[in-house]
Every structure is written in structure tokens, then in C-alpha cells.
Design a protein around this motif. Structure first.
Motif, PDB file in Angstrom:
ATOM      1  N   GLY A 295     -35.632 -16.458 -14.749  1.00  0.00           N
ATOM      2  CA  GLY A 295     -34.885 -16.019 -13.578  1.00  0.00           C
ATOM      3  C   GLY A 295     -33.582 -16.775 -13.451  1.00  0.00           C
ATOM      4  N   PRO A 296     -32.742 -16.375 -12.490  1.00  0.00           N
ATOM      5  CA  PRO A 296     -31.495 -17.116 -12.247  1.00  0.00           C
ATOM      6  C   PRO A 296     -31.797 -18.540 -11.802  1.00  0.00           C
ATOM      7  N   SER A 297     -30.901 -19.441 -12.111  1.00  0.00           N
ATOM      8  CA  SER A 297     -31.101 -20.846 -11.779  1.00  0.00           C
ATOM      9  C   SER A 297     -31.239 -21.056 -10.264  1.00  0.00           C
ATOM     10  N   LYS A 298     -32.166 -21.926  -9.905  1.00  0.00           N
ATOM     11  CA  LYS A 298     -32.330 -22.298  -8.497  1.00  0.00           C
ATOM     12  C   LYS A 298     -31.204 -23.209  -8.015  1.00  0.00           C
ATOM     13  N   LEU A 299     -30.335 -23.598  -8.931  1.00  0.00           N
ATOM     14  CA  LEU A 299     -29.172 -24.415  -8.543  1.00  0.00           C
ATOM     15  C   LEU A 299     -28.044 -23.558  -7.970  1.00  0.00           C
ATOM     16  N   TYR A 300     -28.058 -22.270  -8.242  1.00  0.00           N
ATOM     17  CA  TYR A 300     -26.948 -21.414  -7.824  1.00  0.00           C
ATOM     18  C   TYR A 300     -26.633 -21.515  -6.323  1.00  0.00           C
ATOM     19  N   PRO A 301     -27.626 -21.465  -5.442  1.00  0.00           N
ATOM     20  CA  PRO A 301     -27.287 -21.527  -4.010  1.00  0.00           C
ATOM     21  C   PRO A 301     -26.570 -22.811  -3.595  1.00  0.00           C
ATOM     22  N   PHE A 302     -26.747 -23.875  -4.374  1.00  0.00           N
ATOM     23  CA  PHE A 302     -26.106 -25.153  -4.043  1.00  0.00           C
ATOM     24  C   PHE A 302     -24.690 -25.256  -4.609  1.00  0.00           C
ATOM     25  N   ASP A 303     -24.367 -24.391  -5.559  1.00  0.00           N
ATOM     26  CA  ASP A 303     -23.063 -24.488  -6.228  1.00  0.00           C
ATOM     27  C   ASP A 303     -22.026 -23.631  -5.493  1.00  0.00           C
ATOM     28  N   THR A 304     -21.804 -23.956  -4.250  1.00  0.00           N
ATOM     29  CA  THR A 304     -20.880 -23.165  -3.432  1.00  0.00           C
ATOM     30  C   THR A 304     -19.426 -23.362  -3.835  1.00  0.00           C
ATOM     31  N   GLU A 305     -19.120 -24.430  -4.537  1.00  0.00           N
ATOM     32  CA  GLU A 305     -17.748 -24.661  -4.999  1.00  0.00           C
ATOM     33  C   GLU A 305     -17.479 -24.039  -6.367  1.00  0.00           C
ATOM     34  N   GLY A 306     -18.532 -23.683  -7.093  1.00  0.00           N
ATOM     35  CA  GLY A 306     -18.341 -23.062  -8.400  1.00  0.00           C
ATOM     36  C   GLY A 306     -18.147 -24.043  -9.538  1.00  0.00           C
ATOM     37  N   VAL A 307     -18.854 -25.169  -9.497  1.00  0.00           N
ATOM     38  CA  VAL A 307     -18.731 -26.178 -10.551  1.00  0.00           C
ATOM     39  C   VAL A 307     -19.110 -25.589 -11.901  1.00  0.00           C
ATOM     40  N   MET A 308     -20.215 -24.834 -11.930  1.00  0.00           N
ATOM     41  CA  MET A 308     -20.671 -24.260 -13.201  1.00  0.00           C
ATOM     42  C   MET A 308     -19.728 -23.154 -13.673  1.00  0.00           C
ATOM     43  N   LEU A 309     -19.273 -22.317 -12.770  1.00  0.00           N
ATOM     44  CA  LEU A 309     -18.368 -21.242 -13.158  1.00  0.00           C
ATOM     45  C   LEU A 309     -17.066 -21.801 -13.733  1.00  0.00           C
ATOM     46  N   HIS A 310     -16.559 -22.850 -13.149  1.00  0.00           N
ATOM     47  CA  HIS A 310     -15.329 -23.476 -13.647  1.00  0.00           C
ATOM     48  C   HIS A 310     -15.470 -23.852 -15.120  1.00  0.00           C
ATOM     49  N   ASP A 311     -16.575 -24.504 -15.464  1.00  0.00           N
ATOM     50  CA  ASP A 311     -16.780 -24.898 -16.855  1.00  0.00           C
ATOM     51  C   ASP A 311     -16.968 -23.684 -17.761  1.00  0.00           C
ATOM     52  N   ILE A 312     -17.669 -22.661 -17.272  1.00  0.00           N
ATOM     53  CA  ILE A 312     -17.872 -21.445 -18.052  1.00  0.00           C
ATOM     54  C   ILE A 312     -16.540 -20.783 -18.382  1.00  0.00           C
ATOM     55  N   LEU A 313     -15.598 -20.846 -17.467  1.00  0.00           N
ATOM     56  CA  LEU A 313     -14.288 -20.238 -17.692  1.00  0.00           C
ATOM     57  C   LEU A 313     -13.410 -21.092 -18.596  1.00  0.00           C
ATOM     58  N   PHE A 314     -13.286 -22.359 -18.292  1.00  0.00           N
ATOM     59  CA  PHE A 314     -12.292 -23.204 -18.950  1.00  0.00           C
ATOM     60  C   PHE A 314     -12.747 -23.718 -20.318  1.00  0.00           C
ATOM     61  N   ALA A 315     -14.003 -24.144 -20.444  1.00  0.00           N
ATOM     62  CA  ALA A 315     -14.430 -24.807 -21.678  1.00  0.00           C
ATOM     63  C   ALA A 315     -14.308 -23.921 -22.920  1.00  0.00           C
ATOM     64  N   PRO A 316     -14.768 -22.668 -22.895  1.00  0.00           N
ATOM     65  CA  PRO A 316     -14.643 -21.863 -24.124  1.00  0.00           C
ATOM     66  C   PRO A 316     -13.195 -21.686 -24.572  1.00  0.00           C
ATOM     67  N   PHE A 317     -12.315 -21.356 -23.627  1.00  0.00           N
ATOM     68  CA  PHE A 317     -10.920 -21.101 -23.991  1.00  0.00           C
ATOM     69  C   PHE A 317     -10.273 -22.339 -24.586  1.00  0.00           C
ATOM     70  N   PHE A 318     -10.474 -23.483 -23.958  1.00  0.00           N
ATOM     71  CA  PHE A 318      -9.834 -24.698 -24.449  1.00  0.00           C
ATOM     72  C   PHE A 318     -10.530 -25.272 -25.688  1.00  0.00           C
ATOM     73  N   ALA A 319     -11.701 -24.704 -26.042  1.00  0.00           N
ATOM     74  CA  ALA A 319     -12.340 -25.064 -27.304  1.00  0.00           C
ATOM     75  C   ALA A 319     -11.916 -24.128 -28.427  1.00  0.00           C
ATOM     76  N   GLY A 320     -11.087 -23.117 -28.108  1.00  0.00           N
ATOM     77  CA  GLY A 320     -10.563 -22.238 -29.140  1.00  0.00           C
ATOM     78  C   GLY A 320     -10.977 -20.794 -29.040  1.00  0.00           C
ATOM     79  N   ALA A 321     -11.751 -20.413 -28.004  1.00  0.00           N
ATOM     80  CA  ALA A 321     -12.124 -19.015 -27.827  1.00  0.00           C
ATOM     81  C   ALA A 321     -10.914 -18.190 -27.420  1.00  0.00           C
ATOM     82  N   ALA A 322     -11.029 -16.871 -27.574  1.00  0.00           N
ATOM     83  CA  ALA A 322      -9.910 -15.972 -27.262  1.00  0.00           C
ATOM     84  C   ALA A 322      -9.781 -15.687 -25.779  1.00  0.00           C
ATOM     85  N   GLY A 323     -10.665 -16.232 -24.979  1.00  0.00           N
ATOM     86  CA  GLY A 323     -10.598 -16.045 -23.540  1.00  0.00           C
ATOM     87  C   GLY A 323     -11.608 -16.937 -22.859  1.00  0.00           C
TER      88      GLY A 323
END
Length: 478
Positions: A295-323
Motif C-alpha cells: 500500500g501507499p506509505s504511512k509516512l505520506y500524511p506527515f509529509d505536508t511539505e513534500g520532502v519526498m517529492l522534492h527528492d523524487i523530482l530533483f535527484a534523477p535529473f541532477f544524476a543525469g536523467a532526461a527529466g
């Protein structure tokens, strides 16, 4: 006829538009409307409209949608019998996305078995991975998934449906990618069956969608067992680009999937870039799950600032992904926490930079206090500086707020000899100066979690740095 957006010949790790400019796909999976009645067409399209509108307003331009779910599945009851109303929904989806400038990735199928079977995903709204339509007792031609993939009857059945989908979408100009199957190595069939089927069907897909890229997807890149499968997919010429799925999962067999999300994302990108043919890499699914994808992580309700989403967006691109990475759990996480603005923060972090012209190459270098992910181009160097002491575990599990970091400096070598032009702080959505110190290092401004440094390698960077130290506008340093 060729795709309007395609892997660049000049910079094979990035996508290029027919205009010559780079295309960076920014957007999430919006696979289906999990909590709505599949027969309520008005409600479903109203929700898609709201999602596309919010995504576009934040600088997004891409979304992935599944066509095998009840709302869009054009073959719901009997093999070879197609629902005209659902065919019309496909074109309506494409037209709606086009209104907001959204390019679509359409995933044709996701079922894994033709028999009743238990599945790991048991949470409310989970997709079903069983399809009984193709069984003989329901008018179908196959008893098993193996037979569906290997037999002429099974392949003909798939192609008949594919023809109707292509017909329904004829003339749509924003079907950027057509994907054969979601996580195809998870089907109840042998490896040789799903590999042979993929090799046979990618050309069929290309023939019907000549203006789209075609691809196949594999399951989460989270165990040693899948390395050979991903190496096979990375080496498949007919597969237009390289993509992967990976989640934060404490039951995953790879240790990297238990820790910091930026490392989890970057590690897989680095591996895919080093294997197979040189093509763009995309993190096509990312997120956090309960152990074993139950199921979806039980941490999601606590991540109101989007800490996980930020890393999901930035880390791949700056590691060399196309987006940026393309998050899953759009409903349990992205929408519930109203995190759409993060797409705008990513868009701003690389604004004005063309990866095709730069032909970026990724690099990582050590730092005593930060994890540094860099992209070195012909003229521009981008550096994402991530505070490793503050991540999902420290903030969401232990409840430690992200501290403000002050007094951190970058050695000149960190920027590959380039001179800082601007510093963007995604978490405060503003620009700040970087000060050159007497020893040649660059003092970063105070920040929380991460900061992006843009530097130039030619003489214009020198003059802009001098202005940075004396003048500021409301928008940033000029």
C-alpha cells in the motif's frame, strides 16, 4: 512521419523537439481516478481537468495515464468486442490534456494473470491485475498468460484492441509515448515469453503510432533479480528510451531502497546510464510504499511539505536523467498534501538551460557536509547541493525539523571551473548571492534541505558574479 519529441542525436541522453529545443518532461503519473465511480464520466473528466490545470499552472507538461482501467478499457466484457463510448473517452482525454499543453504517456495494459489470484496491493482503490476477458468461458481464446503471450490467438487479440485504440486516437497530436505494458516482468509467464512478446510488439506499436515514442516498462528496480532484465531492456534498440520504477520500500532486497530518497533515485539513474545503449533515462515511477508494495506509505500524511517529492523530482535529473522523477500515488500523496507547487520549483531550478545544447554529463563529488550532484555542459554547470542530515527519516519518522545551514562553502573544483551566476533556493522559492572568498571557494547562502547553483564557464560568468555582489532585484540577483 516522425515523432514531434524524440531522443536527440546531438545529445542522446536528452529529448529534443522538432524545433530543436530540448523537452524536459515535468509531471506525475495520473494513472486513473482511484476514488471515483468508473461510470461517472463527468466526475472523472472533471478531476482530470483539475489535475491538468494545476500541473500546467506549476510548469508541468507531462502525465502518464493507464488505458486498461475500467474507465478507459475499451474491451471490458468479451474478447474482440469493443465499447464505442470508451473509445470516445480516449480521444476526449487527449483533447483535454492538449488544452493545457500536457503531453501524454499512455500505458496500454497492466493485468498480470488471466486467473483469479491474490495480489499484494490490498489498499482501498488498488488496481486489479486480473483480466478474465480472454478466458474461453468468457468467449476468449486463452487459458493462461503464457498462452496469451505466445499463441497466435493471444497476439491477434492484443493487436485487434491496439488497432481500435489507434483508431480512437487518430489525429491527436499530444500522444508523446505509448507504453506496451506496466511492469511487464511481473506477469504470470516465463521470462522468454514476455521478452519475445515485447520484441514482437514494439514494431507493431510503432507502425500504429508513428508520431509517438514506444516503450516497455519493468517492475521496481529493487532486487538483484531484476538487473538482468533491466540490462536487457537498456540494450533493446526498438525501445526508444530507458526507464525504471523504484520505491522506498523497507522490504526491498537492495539496501539502497531503504535509505535516503535522493540516493535511491540517483543510484538507479547512474546504473541505467552506464548500461545498454546511450538513450535518455527517465524515472517513470517513484514514491514510498508499505513493505512489499502492500500500500501507499504511512509516512505520506506527515509529509505536508513534500520532502519526498522534492527528492523524487530533483535527484534523477541532477544524476543525469532526461527529466525529473515521475511520482506515483498522485491521489494518496500529491493531491492530498497539495504539493503541485514542487513542479514549479523544479521548473524554475533549470529555467533557461537547454540540456540538448549543453549536452550535459553528470558528476558527483565529495563534500564534508553535503551530497553534490552536478551537470557539466558546454557553457553551464548546474549543481544540486543536498543536506544529507535532513531527509524523510529524520523529518517524518523522528520529527526533527530541517535546520537552516549557514556558512557552507564550495571549492572551485565543485563547479568544474565555472563561476556561479545564480543560486536558487527551492524551499523558499527565491534567489540569493554566493560570495567568492579569499581562498577561491564560494560561500553558499543560508538554506534548508537543498540549493541549486548555476555557473557559467565563459568570461560572462565573471562579470555577472561581480554584479551579484552589489545588486539585487525582487526576483533575484542580476
Amino acid at each position: 512521419m516522425t515523432p514531434a519529441i524524440f531522443p536527440s542525436q546531438k545529445s542522446p541522453r536528452y529529448f529534443q523537439q522538432s524545433t530543436g529545443a530540448a523537452f524536459i518532461p515535468i509531471g506525475p503519473n495520473l494513472a486513473f481516478q482511484r476514488f471515483l465511480d468508473a461510470d461517472d464520466e463527468d466526475a472523472v473528466f472533471a478531476r482530470f481537468t483539475e489535475q491538468f490545470q494545476k500541473l500546467a499552472a506549476a510548469g508541468g507538461n507531462f502525465a502518464r495515464v493507464w488505458l486498461g482501467v475500467p474507465f478507459f478499457n475499451i474491451e471490458p466484457v468479451q474478447e474482440g468486442v469493443f465499447d464505442d463510448r470508451r473509445c470516445q473517452r480516449l480521444r476526449k482525454l487527449a483533447d483535454l490534456a492538449s488544452e493545457f499543453g500536457i503531453q501524454l504517456k499512455l500505458t496500454l495494459e497492466h493485468f498480470r494473470t488471466l486467473e483469479h489470484a491474490e495480489q499484494k496491493e490490498i489498499f482501498f482503490g488498488a488496481a486489479t491485475f486480473t483480466n478474465l476477458v480472454h478466458r474461453p468461458e468468457n468467449g476468449g481464446s486463452c487459458l493462461s498468460m503464457e498462452e496469451f503471450l505466445n499463441s497466435q490467438n493471444g497476439r491477434r487479440a492484443f493487436l485487434r484492441k491496439l488497432d481500435r485504440i489507434a483508431e480512437a486516437l487518430d489525429g491527436a497530436n499530444n500522444i508523446w509515448i505509448v507504453e506496451l505494458w506496466n511492469e511487464f516482468n511481473a506477469v504470470s509467464a516465463s521470462r522468454s515469453a514476455w521478452r519475445d512478446w515485447t520484441v514482437a510488439m514494439l514494431p507493431e506499436l510503432r507502425a500504429r503510432f508513428p508520431r509517438s515514442l514506444v516503450t516497455q516498462s519493468l517492475g521496481s528496480f529493487d532486487s538483484p533479480d531484476v538487473f538482468t532484465d533491466y540490462d536487457w531492456l537498456c540494450s533493446l534498440q526498438a525501445n526508444d528510451f530507458k526507464q525504471f520504477h523504484r520505491y522506498l520500500d523497507q522490504q526491498a532486497k537492495l539496501d539502497v531502497c531503504h535509505g535516503a530518497l535522493d540516493s535511491l533515485c540517483a543510484d538507479a539513474v547512474t546504473w541505467l546510464l552506464a548500461h545498454g545503449l546511450e538513450k535518455p533515462v527517465i524515472m517513470a515511477e517513484a514514491g514510498a510504499v508499505e513493505p512489499g508494495h502492500s500500500g501507499p506509505s504511512k509516512l505520506y500524511p506527515f509529509d505536508t511539505e513534500g520532502v519526498m517529492l522534492h527528492d523524487i523530482l530533483f535527484a534523477p535529473f541532477f544524476a543525469g536523467a532526461a527529466g525529473p522523477g515521475q511520482c506515483w500515488h498522485w491521489d494518496y500523496y500529491l493531491e492530498k498534501n497539495n504539493l503541485w507547487h514542487h513542479y514549479g520549483r523544479f521548473a524554475k531550478a533549470q529555467e533557461g538551460v537547454d540540456p540538448v545544447e549543453e549536452n550535459f554529463r553528470s558528476f558527483q563529488i565529495p563534500h564534508a557536509r553535503l551530497r553534490l550532484y552536478g551537470l557539466k555542459g558546454k557553457r553551464t554547470t548546474l549543481l544540486w547541493c543536498r543536506d544529507p542530515s535532513s531527509d524523510w527519516e529524520s523529518e517524518l519518522v523522528r520529527g526533527i525539523p530541517a535546520p537552516e545551514l549557514c556558512g557552507l562553502a564550495l571549492e572551485a573544483a565543485s563547479l568544474q571551473g565555472a563561476i556561479p551566476q545564480s543560486v536558487y533556493r527551492p524551499w523558499s522559492d527565491d534567489y540569493a548571492p554566493v560570495v567568492r572568498q579569499a581562498d577561491g571557494s564560494f560561500l553558499l547562502p543560508p538554506f534548508r534541505r537543498s540549493v541549486v547553483v548555476k555557473a557559467l564557464s565563459d568570461s560572462s560568468g565573471q562579470s555577472k558574479l561581480a554584479v551579484h555582489e552589489v545588486g539585487r532585484t525582487q526576483k533575484g540577483w542580476v
